[in-house]
Structure formats: C-alpha cells, structure tokens
Scaffold this active site. Structure first.
Site, PDB file in Angstrom:
ATOM      1  N   CYS A 141      -2.230   9.593   2.911  1.00  0.00           N
ATOM      2  CA  CYS A 141      -1.788   9.043   1.612  1.00  0.00           C
ATOM      3  C   CYS A 141      -2.755   9.358   0.489  1.00  0.00           C
ATOM      4  O   CYS A 141      -2.352   9.498  -0.656  1.00  0.00           O
ATOM      5  CB  CYS A 141      -1.585   7.538   1.727  1.00  0.00           C
ATOM      6  SG  CYS A 141      -3.059   6.688   2.309  1.00  0.00           S
ATOM      7  N   GLU A 198       0.880  -1.176   0.000  1.00  0.00           N
ATOM      8  CA  GLU A 198       0.000   0.000   0.000  1.00  0.00           C
ATOM      9  C   GLU A 198       0.914   1.221   0.000  1.00  0.00           C
ATOM     10  O   GLU A 198       1.453   1.603   1.039  1.00  0.00           O
ATOM     11  CB  GLU A 198      -0.888  -0.011   1.254  1.00  0.00           C
ATOM     12  CG  GLU A 198      -1.885  -1.151   1.299  1.00  0.00           C
ATOM     13  CD  GLU A 198      -3.086  -0.927   0.387  1.00  0.00           C
ATOM     14  OE1 GLU A 198      -3.366   0.229   0.008  1.00  0.00           O
ATOM     15  OE2 GLU A 198      -3.747  -1.924   0.054  1.00  0.00           O
TER      16      GLU A 198
HETATM   17  P1  NAD Z   1       8.164   4.714   4.927  1.00  0.00           P
HETATM   18  O1  NAD Z   1       8.211   3.944   3.658  1.00  0.00           O
HETATM   19  O2  NAD Z   1       9.300   5.597   5.269  1.00  0.00           O
HETATM   20  O3  NAD Z   1       7.984   3.733   6.186  1.00  0.00           O
HETATM   21  C1  NAD Z   1       7.003   2.722   6.223  1.00  0.00           C
HETATM   22  C2  NAD Z   1       7.498   1.569   7.079  1.00  0.00           C
HETATM   23  O4  NAD Z   1       8.678   1.039   6.516  1.00  0.00           O
HETATM   24  C3  NAD Z   1       7.816   1.928   8.538  1.00  0.00           C
HETATM   25  O5  NAD Z   1       7.291   0.938   9.402  1.00  0.00           O
HETATM   26  C4  NAD Z   1       9.335   1.900   8.577  1.00  0.00           C
HETATM   27  O6  NAD Z   1       9.826   1.447   9.810  1.00  0.00           O
HETATM   28  C5  NAD Z   1       9.672   0.900   7.510  1.00  0.00           C
HETATM   29  N1  NAD Z   1      10.982   1.156   6.903  1.00  0.00           N
HETATM   30  C6  NAD Z   1      11.634   2.330   6.786  1.00  0.00           C
HETATM   31  N2  NAD Z   1      12.817   2.167   6.178  1.00  0.00           N
HETATM   32  C7  NAD Z   1      12.933   0.847   5.916  1.00  0.00           C
HETATM   33  C8  NAD Z   1      13.936   0.037   5.297  1.00  0.00           C
HETATM   34  N3  NAD Z   1      15.076   0.554   4.853  1.00  0.00           N
HETATM   35  N4  NAD Z   1      13.714  -1.277   5.190  1.00  0.00           N
HETATM   36  C9  NAD Z   1      12.557  -1.820   5.626  1.00  0.00           C
HETATM   37  N5  NAD Z   1      11.575  -1.103   6.216  1.00  0.00           N
HETATM   38  C10 NAD Z   1      11.764   0.219   6.366  1.00  0.00           C
HETATM   39  O7  NAD Z   1       6.785   5.519   4.842  1.00  0.00           O
HETATM   40  P2  NAD Z   1       6.164   6.525   5.892  1.00  0.00           P
HETATM   41  O8  NAD Z   1       7.002   7.752   5.942  1.00  0.00           O
HETATM   42  O9  NAD Z   1       5.848   5.839   7.167  1.00  0.00           O
HETATM   43  O10 NAD Z   1       4.770   6.884   5.187  1.00  0.00           O
HETATM   44  C11 NAD Z   1       4.674   7.790   4.143  1.00  0.00           C
HETATM   45  C12 NAD Z   1       4.461   7.121   2.812  1.00  0.00           C
HETATM   46  O11 NAD Z   1       3.521   6.064   2.945  1.00  0.00           O
HETATM   47  C13 NAD Z   1       3.859   8.045   1.781  1.00  0.00           C
HETATM   48  O12 NAD Z   1       4.419   7.756   0.508  1.00  0.00           O
HETATM   49  C14 NAD Z   1       2.382   7.706   1.806  1.00  0.00           C
HETATM   50  O13 NAD Z   1       1.678   8.027   0.632  1.00  0.00           O
HETATM   51  C15 NAD Z   1       2.455   6.233   2.002  1.00  0.00           C
HETATM   52  N6  NAD Z   1       1.238   5.749   2.623  1.00  0.00           N
HETATM   53  C16 NAD Z   1       0.436   4.929   1.913  1.00  0.00           C
HETATM   54  C17 NAD Z   1      -0.755   4.498   2.473  1.00  0.00           C
HETATM   55  C18 NAD Z   1      -1.692   3.599   1.737  1.00  0.00           C
HETATM   56  O14 NAD Z   1      -2.620   3.107   2.354  1.00  0.00           O
HETATM   57  N7  NAD Z   1      -1.485   3.332   0.466  1.00  0.00           N
HETATM   58  C19 NAD Z   1      -1.105   4.920   3.746  1.00  0.00           C
HETATM   59  C20 NAD Z   1      -0.243   5.761   4.434  1.00  0.00           C
HETATM   60  C21 NAD Z   1       0.924   6.166   3.881  1.00  0.00           C
END
Ligand code: NAD
Length: 453
Positions: free
Chosen positions: A243, A209
């Site tokens: 998002c 997602e």
């Molecule tokens: P992110 O990708 O930075 O983090 C998401 C998750 O990934 C966190 O739990 C984090 O701990 C983990 N993570 C971070 N770095 C990692 C790595 N190197 N390896 C493995 N896991 C890692 O995203 P965010 O800042 O938490 O959220 C923002 C983004 O998420 C935006 O792009 C937003 O549009 C998207 N988003 C999508 C939805 C949806 O339902 N489609 C909902 C909310 C947010």
C-alpha cells in the site's frame, strides 16, 4: 458458524471485566507470540502457496512485525493503560483530573491480502493489548494465509475472546450487520466506503487504512544512487503489492535520463528474474490481467516480460508517461513504475495536490527548502525524505492515511489509542467550595466570575 452467537459470547466475556485485567491481556499476548512462533513453518508455507512470497520477505515484513508489536505492548502496557493526570482549571478547584484509557469493547478487524499476516494480526494485537475482544476477518483473496491464521488462532484461543472468521464478501456482509464497538479495516477506498456505511448504522467508530497513488519526487539535488536503490527496493518488494509502495516517480526533467539508468542498474542487480526465489508473484489472475493491461508497450523503458502461468510480471519502468495514461488513473498495486517529469518543483507539488490525498509521499532531495515545501504544501498520510516505505517500521510514528487514503492511525501507542476510549474524570474535593456558581445570582457574583474566568 453463527457470527451473532460468537459476538454475544464475546460481549458476555467483555462485560465480565476479565479482558480489562492487564495480567489477562499479557497472558494472551504471550500466547499469541508463542502460537505464531510454533507455527512459523505453516505460515510460511501458506503464504508461499498464495503468491510465492519467500520466507525472507515473510519474516521481515510480516512475522517480525507482529512479534515486534506484541513485545512492544508487553513492555509498555502498564504505562499505556495507566490513567494520565492532567491539569485542573481554576473553575474546578479543588479537584484533580485524569484521563483513563478504557477498552472500547467488542472489536472487528478486517484485513487485506497483500501482507495477510501483518495487516490482520498487528491490529488484533493492538485490540487485545487495549483490553478488547476481537473477531478477525482476514482477506479471502490470500486464502491459504487466511486458513492458516484461522487454524492456529481458533485452535488455541477461546472464541469468546479472539476468533478468526473465514469467508468472503458474503460472510463479511453478514458480520458487518452486527453491532461492534470498533471496526478496524484495511483495504481499498471503495470497500472502505461500504464498511464506513455499515458502521454508521450503529455509530461504530472506525479506523480505515486505505490506499491511493503514492508519489516519489526526485529533484536535481538528490543523491541518485541512494534514491534509485531505495525506490527499486520499496517498489518491487512484494512485487509492488504494497500500500505504501511508490506508485509513480516525478523526476526533474534535467536529470531524468541518468536517473532512469540508475533505476535500471539496481533492478538488474537485485535480480527479479523468474528464477529468483525472492520475487513475489501477482496474487491472482484478475490482478495479473489488470496489471498487464496497464503496461503500454510503446512506453517500456525496461522490463515488460510477463508469464500468465506463474503470474510473473517483471519489474517494468514506463517512460514518457503523461497524467492521462491509463496507468495514472488508478492505484497500480503491482511492479509497474511510471516515470513522469517536472520543470520546477512547485509544479510537481501542484500536480500531486490535484489528485486524492495519497497514503504516502516520498521526496529525494538535498535542499532544505524543498523538504520544507514538501512537508507543508501537500497533504498525505505520512512518508519519508530520502527513503520509501520505512516510515511505517518506526513504531514511534503514527501510521495512517488522510482523506481518501484513510481515517485514523495505528502502530505503537497510536494502535493502543485506536482501540481505546479516553475517559475523562474530574474528581472534586467535597470541601473548600466557593458559593459563586449557585443561585441566587447577583451582580457581585458575576463580577467575581468575570475576574476568575
Ligand atoms: P479490498 O478492499 O478489496 O479488501 C479488503 C477487505 O475487505 C478483505 O478482507 C475483503 O474480504 C473485504 N471486502 C471485499 N469486498 C467487500 C464488501 N463488498 N463488503 C465488505 N467487505 C469486503 O482490498 P485488497 O484488495 O485486499 O487490498 C488492496 C487495497 O488495500 C489497496 O487499495 C491498498 O492500497 C490498500 N491497502 C492499504 C493498506 C494500509 O495500511 N493503508 C495496507 C494494505 C492495503
């Protein structure tokens, strides 16, 4: 905590068949509901400490979502889990065919920080409803919310069934080395790639997602009052850290000025001033600094006030924005709303087509032709006509992205399916079988087969 040990225990529990029992699933879904309700105040406090999210917003966009999901599965579990009878083709007569939904096994849910409870717990609810075990790794960026979830779940659930793993990149990197039967990830496309790669090593199926730049198109036939009111609400909810928030507006150039005035009047009416108890703050300094840099002072139509101490950014409308501006090069994920114009509707659609496929798209229009073109000509995860954001609150619709904005979907029955395998079973009668398919093959048999097939 050794994650491999927990996963081994979870696999043992799964292999014991216990989690497949509908009674078992319902008992723990009820328990999760009870634990959330009992600890509501703790959850409100933690999220407020993370980014000033009010009780009202936390209830309407997080807690109520998760409770609604639990209630949905409690009510519909029997029919969702029931084998579905399908037709049997002539070659397999006499026989009957059924699809048996089966839990995938040991699952991993990785949450994002912006709706920390909803985006972590809703997939967990779907995973448990479908009969799986689950390890949840919430985002460490909303640290207090992560700790609150870990506390209430780890104190109340056996870790061999449901466990919340705390930690950041280091911990999730370790967890991703393990072999799960399903990974459900919410976050950025960049980290989505890392998760997808790790899953590929074990051929683990994923739901991703992700995000992207979601446009809102406003045509000259739109009801401007409604369009402005709904866009302002959806954009500045959670201070734009949503998002599916409209990332930018594409408005017909002939009506731009009056539409800008409508947007401004609703921002003023809804009161997003620093003293408002309902307006959320930016999650951390890194995001605050990133967002402040995206505000071009020469293009501010409204807003622009910021305060680094409280990480407050006023709802800000940018005018005369072009596709080359910095604010149009990345997902904004904050309370900045760029407004661009188009001369004709098809040109607007072509511009959207040039970018990555958005998670959501919105059209404000009264024209059935424009609505039809919007749906059929551009690809995006899902969206609304004459509204924003609300499509995700309808459990009868699948929620998910396409292309760069994600793989797979969830909510309602789609969530159950995301965590299930559809096992196909053909049950043959042991009598009444013609000899046609068995050797020795003859021309006569082939002629019969040609007639039948
Ligand atoms: P992110 O990708 O930075 O983090 C998401 C998750 O990934 C966190 O739990 C984090 O701990 C983990 N993570 C971070 N770095 C990692 C790595 N190197 N390896 C493995 N896991 C890692 O995203 P965010 O800042 O938490 O959220 C923002 C983004 O998420 C935006 O792009 C937003 O549009 C998207 N988003 C999508 C939805 C949806 O339902 N489609 C909902 C909310 C947010």
């Amino acid at each position: 905590m050794n994650f491999q040990d927990i996963l081994t225990e979870q696999r043992e529990l799964f292999n014991s068949q216990k989690t497949k029992s509908l009674k078992f699933r319902k008992i723990y879904l009820e328990k999760l509901k009870e634990v959330i309700i009992k600890n509501e105040d703790l959850l409100y406090k933690a999220i407020y400490e993370d980014f000033g999210k009010s009780k009202f917003d936390t209830f309407t966009t997080e807690i109520s979502f998760v409770i609604k999901d639990i209630d949905y599965y409690l009510k519909n579990l029997n029919s969702l889990a029931k084998p579905k009878k399908v037709r049997t083709n002539i070659a397999n007569q006499l026989g009957s065919s059924k699809i048996h939904p089966e839990p995938l096994g040991c699952t991993l849910v990785i949450g994002a920080w912006n709706y920390p409870y909803q985006l972590s717990l809703s997939p967990v609810v779907a995973a448990l409803a479908a009969g799986n075990t689950c390890i949840l790794k919430p985002s460490e960026v909303a640290e207090n919310s992560m700790k609150a979830m870990a506390k209430i779940i780890n104190e109340n659930f056996p870790k061999e069934y449901l466990y919340v793993a705390e930690g950041g990149v280091e911990e999730i990197t370790e967890i991703l080395k393990l072999k799960f039967d399903k990974i459900f990830f919410t976050g950025s496309p960049k980290v989505g790639q890392i998760v997808y790669e790790a899953a590929a090593k074990h051929l683990t199926p994923v739901t991703l997602e992700l995000g992207g730049k979601s446009p809102a198109i406003v045509t000259s036939s739109a009801n401007f009052e409604i369009a402005a009111k709904r866009i302002v609400w959806g954009k500045f909810l959670n201070a734009g850290q949503t998002c599916v928030a409209p990332d930018y507006i594409l408005v017909d150039e002939n009506v731009k000025d009056s539409f800008l005035d409508s947007l401004k009047s609703y921002i003023q009416k809804f009161n997003y001033q620093p003293d408002s108890e309902h307006y959320t703050r930016i999650i951390n300094e890194r995001n605050y600094n990133r967002l402040v840099k995206l505000i071009d002072p020469d293009k501010i139509f409204f807003g622009g006030k910021t305060d680094s101490f409280t990480r407050y950014i006023e709802p800000t409308i940018l005018n005369n924005v072009t596709w080359n501006d910095a604010v149009m090069q990345e997902e904004i994920f904050g309370p900045i709303l760029p407004v661009l114009t188009f001369k004709n509707f098809n040109e607007a659609l072509l511009q959207i087509e040039k970018g990555e496929k958005p998670l959501s798209a919105y059209l404000f229009s009264d024209s059935s032709e424009e609505k039809e073109h919007f749906i059929s000509k551009i690809s995006f995860g899902g969206g609304c006509i004459n509204d924003v954001v609300m499509h995700l609150s309808n459990d009868y619709l699948p929620f998910g992205g396409v292309g760069n904005s994600g793989i797979g979907n969830y909510h309602g029955k789609f969530g159950f399916e995301a965590f299930s395998h559809q096992k196909a079973i053909l049950d043959r009668a042991t009598w009444g079988e013609p000899d046609l398919k068995y050797p020795p093959y003859t021309d006569k048999k082939l002629n019969w087969i040609k007639k039948l097939l």
